[in-house]
Scaffold this motif. Structure first.
Motif, PDB file in Angstrom:
ATOM      1  N   VAL A 116      17.558   1.824  -9.313  1.00 16.91           N
ATOM      2  CA  VAL A 116      16.529   2.609  -8.629  1.00 16.91           C
ATOM      3  C   VAL A 116      15.158   2.169  -9.128  1.00 16.91           C
ATOM      4  N   SER A 117      14.265   1.797  -8.190  1.00 15.19           N
ATOM      5  CA  SER A 117      12.913   1.390  -8.551  1.00 15.19           C
ATOM      6  C   SER A 117      11.895   2.446  -8.129  1.00 15.19           C
ATOM      7  N   TYR A 118      11.273   3.082  -9.101  1.00 14.24           N
ATOM      8  CA  TYR A 118      10.035   3.847  -8.964  1.00 14.24           C
ATOM      9  C   TYR A 118      10.128   5.163  -8.200  1.00 14.24           C
ATOM     10  N   ASP A 119      10.317   5.107  -6.858  1.00 14.44           N
ATOM     11  CA  ASP A 119      10.113   6.319  -6.060  1.00 14.44           C
ATOM     12  C   ASP A 119      11.229   6.633  -5.077  1.00 14.44           C
ATOM     13  N   ALA A 120      12.389   5.994  -5.230  1.00 15.61           N
ATOM     14  CA  ALA A 120      13.497   6.287  -4.302  1.00 15.61           C
ATOM     15  C   ALA A 120      13.964   7.727  -4.500  1.00 15.61           C
ATOM     16  N   GLY A 121      14.061   8.481  -3.393  1.00 10.18           N
ATOM     17  CA  GLY A 121      14.546   9.856  -3.458  1.00 10.18           C
ATOM     18  C   GLY A 121      13.578  10.834  -4.076  1.00 10.18           C
ATOM     19  N   THR A 122      12.271  10.701  -3.742  1.00 13.79           N
ATOM     20  CA  THR A 122      11.264  11.596  -4.333  1.00 13.79           C
ATOM     21  C   THR A 122      10.597  12.520  -3.318  1.00 13.79           C
ATOM     22  N   LYS A 123      10.869  12.334  -2.022  1.00 13.50           N
ATOM     23  CA  LYS A 123      10.205  13.138  -0.996  1.00 13.50           C
ATOM     24  C   LYS A 123      11.221  13.765  -0.046  1.00 13.50           C
ATOM     25  N   ASN A 124      10.776  14.847   0.615  1.00 14.04           N
ATOM     26  CA  ASN A 124      11.618  15.447   1.650  1.00 14.04           C
ATOM     27  C   ASN A 124      11.301  14.823   3.001  1.00 14.04           C
ATOM     28  N   TYR A 125      11.965  15.334   4.048  1.00 15.36           N
ATOM     29  CA  TYR A 125      11.828  14.742   5.379  1.00 15.36           C
ATOM     30  C   TYR A 125      10.390  14.778   5.877  1.00 15.36           C
ATOM     31  N   ALA A 126       9.622  15.798   5.453  1.00 13.05           N
ATOM     32  CA  ALA A 126       8.241  15.954   5.916  1.00 13.05           C
ATOM     33  C   ALA A 126       7.251  15.139   5.095  1.00 13.05           C
TER      34      ALA A 126
END
Length: 602
Positions: A116-126
């Motif tokens: 995993v690099s940096y920001d994968a999986g950090t935000k929701n759909y919006a």
């Protein structure tokens, strides 16, 4: 409510059906493919994805680009048997559905591993930040702290290497704090995500020293989850590669794939051995004295090819000053002295300081850059009798991408480069785009902020420290089986005569004993460009490893690294050399077939 015409509705329906059919076909292709591959997972085809892919190609890693929706439509346990690693680049997978975590857990539990690099999986759909990253429970660490820190969740800091098994080139970390440094810049400041450790029991490879706080944060680390590994980098690796900092992504992927997971791969160096380029920049008439000295004192030796780059014109700073090397006049005899000791290349366009200053001031654009490099090439070719194919920029002035476009137009294949410092020869990126697929950049290897011996002397570095750096560099390329470039000027040698002689003695011994290859830029560039044409696949079943390789230009000297964890090698085929390392068998071709099916029994 928006209203659509029947035609628009029909087109939307067809697009939806086409997307669904395309995804289904991708899923079926993935499930049916039983070859060993790394999966590069994406949602958006970003420049970071392309940067990752370029490094995977150059490092000989069998891989496939897979959309996240296609991935989670497959059976994770079955997939883990032939697709042992998933790479999640920065900038492409900020949003992933929460339900994907159950898929990843099953994949890891079955023995697959995730990077995993940096920001994968950090935000929701919006597009809003989550309270905790999706991989938090698997990693034992949360790498999105926006809910707590707001604008301070992302910051800048210095990357400190805490685990020496992460193979960073000698000279690229400072000797006191082990911070990654850059040529002329000192410690490099990287963007990073602040990380909060939870129930972490894994291994920490690097930390980040925040530029504004007197505090360290985890930088790179991995954790075990059931049978698999999950690796995280707090710095955006794909972004760094895409903006001329290749080393961190390359070193991290090599650690994860080759050291931690021990996956089979091709090696992008001839015979799978480490390589060294010694690049001398011959600027002006001062080297009429330096070249006879190099010959007399043994700095140039037959059988050990070096890249010898000459600025050919009769002036250096301004027309008529008489300070140039004058390769087609008074300097011709000295240029001829160099020819038995390597390959002659061009060092800029006709006059060293005059050319670089005019480029820097914007007076010379692409047209003039082409004109004067060609003039330099033509003069040197008239002496050598061969086409000039290597280049180095005077004073490092190499505006991208226009200078490399000129080199490509002139049929050149390699150039010395101050970007990507400390890394391997590569197809460099600038501003998120690959500069050229035909001309290979050879990054300099600095000793912290210095690259040439003259710069080292200005920094007050002792001869013993210079000798130790050069010795470590030779040992590094042997151990890691990578190529690195060292550059300086002939007139610099008297600043550190003993250190340079020890270095030349050592690399000559290593080359004679076939531990490394000392060759020119064009030699290694030609090999890498041929290497990149190789179409290959791996399979390992019933203790038999099979590699199928095709290359229209031939497979000579191309090497396959096969993990010793597969067992004791008991059989090889003709026309192959097998060498045994600590973790791998290294097998390379001695002849030049365009197709070969390599089969090894364990």
């Amino acid at each position: 409510m928006r209203k659509y015409t029947p035609v628009v509705l029909t087109l939307l329906l067809l697009a939806f059906l086409f997307t669904g059919v395309k995804r289904l076909l991708s899923q079926l292709a993935l499930e049916r493919d039983k070859s060993l591959q790394v999966l590069l997972v994406y949602d958006k085809d970003t420049y970071q994805v392309r940067a990752f892919r370029s490094v995977l190609e150059e490092e000989g890693v069998p891989h496939r680009l897979v959309h996240i929706n296609t991935l989670i439509s497959t059976d994770p346990k079955t997939l883990s048997k032939t697709k042992p690693a998933l790479l999640l680049p920065d900038g492409s997978l900020q949003y992933m559905h929460l339900d994907t975590m159950s898929w990843f857990k099953k994949y890891l539990s079955a023995g697959g591993s995730v990077f995993v690099s940096y920001d994968a999986g950090t935000k929701n759909y919006a597009g809003a930040y989550l309270k905790e990253a999706l991989f938090t429970n698997l990693l034992g660490a949360n790498y999105i702290l926006y809910d707590k820190l707001r604008g301070e969740a992302y910051s800048k800091g210095y990357l400190k290497i805490t685990d020496r098994s992460l193979e960073i080139t000698p000279g690229k970390v400072d000797r006191e704090e082990r911070l990654i440094t850059g040529y002329m810049y000192g410690s490099l400041e990287y963007p990073y995500a602040k990380v909060e450790m939870r129930n972490f029991t894994g291994r920490l490879l690097a930390v980040v020293l925040d530029s504004r706080e007197n505090k360290e944060y985890p930088g790179m680390f991995w954790e075990r989850y059931e049978k698999g590994y999950i690796f995280y980098s707090a710095v955006p690796l794909g972004h760094l590669k895409a903006y001329s900092d290749d080393l961190v992504l390359r070193a991290t992927l090599r650690y994860f794939l080759f050291k931690l997971l021990k996956l089979p791969h091709l090696i992008n160096t001839p015979k799978g051995k480490g390589g060294l380029v010694i690049n001398w920049h011959i600027d002006a008439s001062i080297d009429w004295k330096s070249i006879p000295m190099m010959l007399k004192e043994g700095y140039l030796r037959k059988g050990m090819e070096q890249s010898l780059h000459i600025t050919a014109g009769p002036f250096r700073d301004e027309p008529g000053d008489g300070l140039g090397f004058d390769a087609c006049g008074k300097g011709k005899e000295y240029a001829k002295m160099l020819m038995p000791y390597g390959v002659i290349g061009s060092h800029g366009g006709w006059a060293h300081n005059w050319f670089s200053e005019n480029v820097l001031k914007g007076k010379f654009k692409e047209k003039e850059i082409y004109q004067y490099i060609r003039e330099n090439n033509d003069c040197l070719a008239s002496i050598t009798g061969y086409k000039i194919r290597e280049y180095s920029a005077p004073n490092g002035v190499h505006p991208q991408p226009e200078t490399t476009k000129v080199l490509e137009d002139l049929g050149m294949v390699a150039y010395y480069y101050t970007g990507d410092s400390g890394s391997s020869p590569n197809r460099t990126f600038i501003d998120g785009k690959m500069v050229s697929s035909k001309v290979i950049a050879f990054p300099i290897t600095p000793l912290e902020t210095s690259a040439s011996l003259h710069e080292m002397k200005k920094q007050g570095i002792s001869e013993e420290d210079v000798a130790n750096f050069l010795i470590r560099l030779a040992e590094y390329v042997e151990k890691t089986r990578q190529v690195r470039l060292f550059y300086s000027h002939p007139y610099d040698i008297p600043l550190y005569p003993g250190a340079v002689l020890r270095f030349i003695d050592l690399v000559e011994e290593k080359e004679k004993s076939k531990k490394i290859e000392v060759h020119t830029m064009s030699y290694f560039a030609d090999f890498l460009l041929r290497f990149l044409k190789t179409d290959f696949s791996f399979n390992y079943q019933n203790r038999i490893f099979t590699a199928e390789l095709k290359n229209p230009d031939g497979l000579k000297d191309i090497a396959v690294a096969v993990p010793k964890s597969y067992g004791r090698l008991v059989h090889t085929q003709d026309h192959l050399v097998v060498e045994e390392g600590d973790e791998y068998y290294y097998i390379y071709f001695t002849d030049n077939p365009t197709y070969y099916q390599l089969q090894l029994k364990f």
